[in-house]
Design an enzyme around this catalytic site. Structure first.
Site, PDB file in Angstrom:
ATOM      1  N   CYS A  60      14.935   6.842   3.353  1.00  0.00           N
ATOM      2  CA  CYS A  60      13.587   7.082   3.892  1.00  0.00           C
ATOM      3  C   CYS A  60      13.406   8.545   4.289  1.00  0.00           C
ATOM      4  O   CYS A  60      12.333   9.128   4.075  1.00  0.00           O
ATOM      5  CB  CYS A  60      13.324   6.191   5.099  1.00  0.00           C
ATOM      6  N   ASP A  94     -13.773   4.387  -2.368  1.00  0.00           N
ATOM      7  CA  ASP A  94     -14.548   3.161  -2.118  1.00  0.00           C
ATOM      8  C   ASP A  94     -13.769   2.154  -1.286  1.00  0.00           C
ATOM      9  O   ASP A  94     -14.211   1.031  -1.078  1.00  0.00           O
ATOM     10  CB  ASP A  94     -14.989   2.524  -3.435  1.00  0.00           C
TER      11      ASP A  94
END
Length: 219
Positions: free
Chosen positions: A44, A135
């Site tokens: 990570c 959107d």
């Protein structure tokens, strides 16, 4: 689980930069939300560091970036200093890391990795990637296991394709990169293709069907 084309769920959560309302935070832009199994973990850390380095590229594409991990915001703030040190950067961490200690978002968004658990036996999040359009609809999702680090150059490539094909009536072929040849959509007739893509060419195939139509990338 969120399906392609669905409105991406809105949520409020704490983060390394304070409380976030997701829909308000991404208003008017593209967004990437990518999850991590846990803070202070090796793979990570390399991933977050790579994204720090690529932030100018994401900004160039009007794309905001959000990380998520199943630890609290205070842990995220401490971890972010390690990430900056790892990638050789200084200053403020350039994107938020969302806190999800109770796994609410991990479960809601289908990001739980059943094979990876923390010290308490609770499931961790997998390495999910969600690309959300202006959107607020999901445009792409990818799930990696915890043991496999992501290729963020590929994620940038996909973002380029998504942004291009959202505006132009083309598709991008295998291994396409920005500036490369595109493909005329099958839904466009031969007559319309001549008008819309005057420089396109039809590749000959044994079947004789004219479905492989290549064109320079539209401006």
């Amino acid at each position: 689980m969120v399906n392609l084309g669905d409105i991406f769920p809105d949520f409020e959560a704490d983060s390394s930069v304070g409380p976030i309302n997701f829909h308000k935070a991404i208003e008017g832009s593209w967004a990437i939300l990518f999850s991590h199994p846990a803070d202070y973990t090796p793979v990570c850390t390399t991933e977050l560091g790579r994204v720090v380095k690529l932030m100018p590229e994401f900004k160039k594409r009007n794309c905001k970036v959000f990380a998520l991990s199943c630890d609290d915001a205070e842990s995220h703030r401490g971890w972010s200093k390690d990430v900056l040190n790892y990638c050789g950067e200084k200053g403020d961490f350039p994107y938020p890391i969302i806190a999800d200690e109770k796994r609410n978002l991990a479960v809601q968004l289908g990001m739980v990795d059943p094979d990876e658990k923390d010290k308490s036996g609770l499931p961790l999040t997998c390495r999910a990637v969600f690309v959300i359009g202006p959107d607020k609809r999901l445009k792409l999702s990818i799930l990696y296991p915890a043991t496999t680090g992501r290729n963020f150059d590929e994620i940038l490539r996909v973002l380029d394709s998504l942004q291009l094909t959202a505006e132009k009536k083309v598709a991008t072929p295998v291994d396409w990169k920005a500036g490369g040849e595109c493909m005329v959509l099958p839904s466009i007739s031969s007559e319309d293709a001549k008008k819309m893509f005057p420089k396109h060419k039809v590749l000959e195939v044994p079947s004789g069907k004219s479905y492989l139509r290549m064109t320079p990338q539209p401006e």
